[in-house]
Design a protein around this motif. Structure first.
Motif, PDB file in Angstrom:
ATOM      1  N   ILE A   1      -1.284 -11.238  27.587  1.00 31.75           N
ATOM      2  CA  ILE A   1      -1.632 -11.146  25.972  1.00 31.75           C
ATOM      3  C   ILE A   1      -2.347 -12.460  25.907  1.00 31.75           C
ATOM      4  O   ILE A   1      -3.426 -12.170  24.975  1.00 31.75           O
ATOM      5  CB  ILE A   1      -0.092 -11.428  25.540  1.00 31.75           C
ATOM      6  CG1 ILE A   1       0.758 -10.260  25.457  1.00 31.75           C
ATOM      7  CG2 ILE A   1      -0.322 -11.747  23.954  1.00 31.75           C
ATOM      8  CD1 ILE A   1       2.276 -10.591  24.968  1.00 31.75           C
ATOM      9  N   LYS A   2      -2.233 -13.436  26.356  1.00 34.05           N
ATOM     10  CA  LYS A   2      -3.231 -14.466  26.036  1.00 34.05           C
ATOM     11  C   LYS A   2      -4.605 -14.182  26.181  1.00 34.05           C
ATOM     12  O   LYS A   2      -5.578 -14.411  25.566  1.00 34.05           O
ATOM     13  CB  LYS A   2      -2.763 -15.926  26.736  1.00 34.05           C
ATOM     14  CG  LYS A   2      -3.731 -17.057  26.474  1.00 34.05           C
ATOM     15  CD  LYS A   2      -3.406 -18.409  27.004  1.00 34.05           C
ATOM     16  CE  LYS A   2      -3.925 -19.569  26.788  1.00 34.05           C
ATOM     17  NZ  LYS A   2      -5.478 -19.260  27.036  1.00 34.05           N
ATOM     18  N   GLU A   3      -4.933 -13.676  27.481  1.00 36.04           N
ATOM     19  CA  GLU A   3      -6.215 -13.090  27.959  1.00 36.04           C
ATOM     20  C   GLU A   3      -6.741 -12.239  26.928  1.00 36.04           C
ATOM     21  O   GLU A   3      -7.817 -12.231  26.782  1.00 36.04           O
ATOM     22  CB  GLU A   3      -5.977 -12.497  29.405  1.00 36.04           C
ATOM     23  CG  GLU A   3      -5.597 -13.406  30.511  1.00 36.04           C
ATOM     24  CD  GLU A   3      -5.968 -12.781  31.773  1.00 36.04           C
ATOM     25  OE1 GLU A   3      -6.182 -13.430  32.681  1.00 36.04           O
ATOM     26  OE2 GLU A   3      -5.331 -11.925  31.980  1.00 36.04           O
ATOM     27  N   LYS A   4      -5.817 -11.094  26.554  1.00 32.49           N
ATOM     28  CA  LYS A   4      -6.300 -10.149  25.719  1.00 32.49           C
ATOM     29  C   LYS A   4      -6.908 -10.791  24.359  1.00 32.49           C
ATOM     30  O   LYS A   4      -7.847 -10.493  23.698  1.00 32.49           O
ATOM     31  CB  LYS A   4      -5.254  -8.896  25.432  1.00 32.49           C
ATOM     32  CG  LYS A   4      -4.923  -8.323  26.577  1.00 32.49           C
ATOM     33  CD  LYS A   4      -6.088  -7.468  26.882  1.00 32.49           C
ATOM     34  CE  LYS A   4      -5.407  -6.615  28.383  1.00 32.49           C
ATOM     35  NZ  LYS A   4      -6.314  -5.592  28.719  1.00 32.49           N
ATOM     36  N   ILE A   5      -5.975 -11.933  23.915  1.00 34.67           N
ATOM     37  CA  ILE A   5      -6.122 -12.376  22.228  1.00 34.67           C
ATOM     38  C   ILE A   5      -7.658 -13.059  22.664  1.00 34.67           C
ATOM     39  O   ILE A   5      -8.327 -13.143  21.627  1.00 34.67           O
ATOM     40  CB  ILE A   5      -5.032 -13.086  22.032  1.00 34.67           C
ATOM     41  CG1 ILE A   5      -3.851 -12.179  21.726  1.00 34.67           C
ATOM     42  CG2 ILE A   5      -5.578 -14.018  20.962  1.00 34.67           C
ATOM     43  CD1 ILE A   5      -2.692 -12.996  21.286  1.00 34.67           C
ATOM     44  N   ASP A   6      -7.753 -13.941  23.758  1.00 39.19           N
ATOM     45  CA  ASP A   6      -8.936 -14.708  23.666  1.00 39.19           C
ATOM     46  C   ASP A   6     -10.107 -13.888  24.036  1.00 39.19           C
ATOM     47  O   ASP A   6     -11.025 -14.110  23.141  1.00 39.19           O
ATOM     48  CB  ASP A   6      -8.873 -15.767  25.166  1.00 39.19           C
ATOM     49  CG  ASP A   6      -7.742 -16.388  25.077  1.00 39.19           C
ATOM     50  OD1 ASP A   6      -7.315 -16.809  23.970  1.00 39.19           O
ATOM     51  OD2 ASP A   6      -7.169 -17.144  26.103  1.00 39.19           O
ATOM     52  N   ALA A   7      -9.945 -12.604  24.663  1.00 47.24           N
ATOM     53  CA  ALA A   7     -11.219 -11.759  24.728  1.00 47.24           C
ATOM     54  C   ALA A   7     -11.533 -11.142  23.432  1.00 47.24           C
ATOM     55  O   ALA A   7     -12.660 -11.036  23.117  1.00 47.24           O
ATOM     56  CB  ALA A   7     -10.946 -10.669  25.772  1.00 47.24           C
ATOM     57  N   LEU A   8     -10.451 -10.702  22.508  1.00 46.34           N
ATOM     58  CA  LEU A   8     -10.714 -10.166  21.244  1.00 46.34           C
ATOM     59  C   LEU A   8     -11.412 -11.128  20.520  1.00 46.34           C
ATOM     60  O   LEU A   8     -12.444 -10.984  19.565  1.00 46.34           O
ATOM     61  CB  LEU A   8      -9.429  -9.910  20.721  1.00 46.34           C
ATOM     62  CG  LEU A   8      -8.875  -8.378  21.258  1.00 46.34           C
ATOM     63  CD1 LEU A   8      -7.482  -8.345  20.867  1.00 46.34           C
ATOM     64  CD2 LEU A   8      -9.673  -7.199  20.996  1.00 46.34           C
ATOM     65  N   LYS A   9     -10.981 -12.484  20.485  1.00 40.53           N
ATOM     66  CA  LYS A   9     -11.587 -13.461  19.451  1.00 40.53           C
ATOM     67  C   LYS A   9     -13.166 -13.760  20.078  1.00 40.53           C
ATOM     68  O   LYS A   9     -14.108 -14.077  19.028  1.00 40.53           O
ATOM     69  CB  LYS A   9     -10.786 -14.751  19.583  1.00 40.53           C
ATOM     70  CG  LYS A   9      -9.675 -14.770  18.918  1.00 40.53           C
ATOM     71  CD  LYS A   9      -8.635 -16.094  19.343  1.00 40.53           C
ATOM     72  CE  LYS A   9      -7.204 -15.932  18.548  1.00 40.53           C
ATOM     73  NZ  LYS A   9      -6.699 -17.416  18.702  1.00 40.53           N
ATOM     74  N   LYS A  10     -13.401 -13.484  21.179  1.00 42.24           N
ATOM     75  CA  LYS A  10     -14.841 -13.405  21.598  1.00 42.24           C
ATOM     76  C   LYS A  10     -15.625 -12.303  21.506  1.00 42.24           C
ATOM     77  O   LYS A  10     -16.791 -12.257  21.673  1.00 42.24           O
ATOM     78  CB  LYS A  10     -14.899 -13.851  23.193  1.00 42.24           C
ATOM     79  CG  LYS A  10     -14.283 -15.419  23.500  1.00 42.24           C
ATOM     80  CD  LYS A  10     -14.413 -15.496  25.045  1.00 42.24           C
ATOM     81  CE  LYS A  10     -13.673 -16.752  25.329  1.00 42.24           C
ATOM     82  NZ  LYS A  10     -13.582 -17.092  26.738  1.00 42.24           N
TER      83      LYS A  10
END
Length: 496
Positions: free
Chosen positions: A263-272
């Motif tokens: 989840i953390k990886e997905k959220i970070d990718a979305l923010k980028k």
């Protein structure tokens, strides 16, 4: 029993419990054992007296609470569930009876009337109730409370998921990948083989599928953990090393930790601004819109969906393939039904939803498989108020075990119930609420279309590549609440 009692005494802060704790600590070991025996006896007598008083003041259905404290939990968990129900239906001449399961006074309901009653009275007379195993594995509070203002976005997670699990979402999103996953699966595990064990193979396939669909993982994870968690739900919640519950508890913690990392990886990718895929990406996408979706909430939803998809699809596929292999008449009818689809779609391309709906006989075979080999035996509810049902009273706070499979083998609804007969589901519908493998009402399983989509696509590719027969037609079935092929279902393959 003694350890649970002592844990209860230690965790209570009343004057009486403090006195008992002081007395216990001052005793030598032999006296401590005698002391706990005496306390257990007193507690059991108290419970029995309380039950007699309650039974005497309410028009309860027939039944018995069984043994003090444990009730009929072990008979429920470790006997065949059909046997558990049939014995009591015959004994009480009723499809409604009371018992004690998991230390809770429980009324068991089954039959079309019960199915309609429970499913149409959600949140009015009954509410969902989770066993201790479910609460621990999925981190569900024992008593739910209203969400705080900043948590109102929690509901957006299930809403987003449901959109993808609808037929149009499955075809557009899942259809683009399922063909590739199935093609790779058959190339790796079926092509060139003359004999295979079906159950391990379809488990590997369904694991790959749920990891790809829910988490966008190219390499499957959690094979042992998901299986341990699934079979640990209906286990005695005693946490000692090596127990089913202990293994499931560790498995659930490991799965949750990994999903929260993803989840953390997905959220970070979305923010980028990166493009991410998978159902999980759709759920965590709510973060971008400023909605608050706790990661724990997201992980619990995903864990629940994976739990209700992976093993159930594998079990249904395994027994479906076995019965097709034993019945040439069924095999030839399926071949005939798929012939036109194969000409237009090919054998390695995922079917769209319109094609799925045309394969009515194949779905009838799947439905008959789920009737004889159900993977969802029932669900628990709690009475919100005193309930009057068929002249009986279900007291407020009592638990209700809603048996989804209570009539699956009842000859009044399914003649010759032990025979495998897909024609039961051809060309007509059964009376309402007689067959509900996915539940009914507002809390029916959101993955029912997904299950149909996956099962029929798998059978479509299999039936166009192979003919087969079961090597051991009389293979034993293990498991009490959920049927499992004891030897994995060996079949002999003939390439077409």
């Amino acid at each position: 029993m003694f350890s649970d009692l002592w844990a209860s005494i230690k965790s209570t802060s009343t004057p009486v419990s403090s006195m008992l704790r002081t007395l216990y600590l001052e005793m030598d070991p032999s006296m401590q054992a005698l002391f706990l025996t005496l306390i257990t006896l007193i507690a059991s007598l108290y419970v029995l007296c309380k039950r007699k008083t309650l039974v005497g003041t309410k028009a309860l259905p027939p039944g018995t609470f069984g043994w003090p404290l444990v009730g009929e939990t072990f008979q429920f968990l470790f006997n065949n569930v059909d046997h558990f129900l049939q014995v009591r239906h015959k004994k009480y001449s009723s499809e409604t009876f009371y018992t004690n399961i998991m230390g809770e006074p429980t009324v068991v309901l089954c039959g079309p009337g019960a199915n309609k009653f429970v499913s149409t009275n959600e949140s009015k007379l009954v509410k969902v109730w989770y066993m201790k195993t479910q609460r621990r594995f999925f981190d569900i509070p024992e008593h739910t409370h209203a969400a705080k203002p900043k948590q109102q976005g929690v509901s957006s997670a299930p809403v987003k998921i449901l959109g993808i699990l609808k037929p149009e979402g499955l075809s557009s999103y899942m259809g683009s990948k399922i063909g590739s996953i199935m093609h790779q699966h058959f190339m790796s595990h079926w092509e060139g083989k003359t004999e295979v064990k079906v159950y391990p193979l379809v488990k590997a396939f369904s694991l790959r599928l749920v990891c790809q669909f829910y988490l966008d993982l190219d390499q499957p994870k959690f094979a042992t953990e998901l299986e341990s968690m699934y079979f640990g739900i209906y286990s005695v919640p005693v946490n000692f090393p090596g127990s089913t519950y202990s293994r499931a508890l560790k498995a659930a913690a490991a799965i949750r930790k990994e999903i929260q990392f993803i989840i953390k990886e997905k959220i970070d990718a979305l923010k980028k601004g990166q493009v991410v895929d998978g159902l999980l990406a759709h759920v965590v996408g709510a973060e971008q819109g400023g909605k608050y979706v706790p990661r724990l909430e997201i992980s619990n939803v995903i864990m629940g969906l994976m739990n209700s998809t992976h093993i159930p699809i594998a079990i249904t596929l395994a027994f479906m393939i076995k019965n097709i292999g034993q019945r040439p008449d069924i095999y030839h009818k399926i071949i005939s039904e798929h012939a036109d689809i194969t000409k237009s779609k090919g054998s390695s391309t995922a079917l769209d939803w319109d094609s799925i709906l045309k394969l009515k006989y194949t779905w009838a075979v799947a439905q008959e498989t789920m009737r004889l080999y159900p993977t969802a035996p029932g669900a628990f509810r709690e009475a919100i108020t005193d309930i009057t049902y068929e002249g009986f009273t279900i007291p407020k706070g009592w638990k209700i075990y809603w048996s989804l499979i209570g009539i699956n083998k009842n000859p009044n609804y399914f003649p010759e119930p032990e025979s495998f007969d897909p024609s039961r589901f051809e060309g007509h519908f059964h009376a309402p609420y007689t067959w509900i493998p996915f539940g009914a009402g507002p809390r029916s399983c959101p993955g029912k279309d997904c299950t149909r989509f996956v099962i029929i696509n798998f059978i479509h590719i299999l039936i166009t590549k192979f003919k087969w027969e079961a090597i051991f037609p009389d293979e034993k079935i293990s498991g009490s609440l959920v049927p499992v092929p004891a030897e994995g279902i060996s079949i002999r393959l003939h390439h077409l």
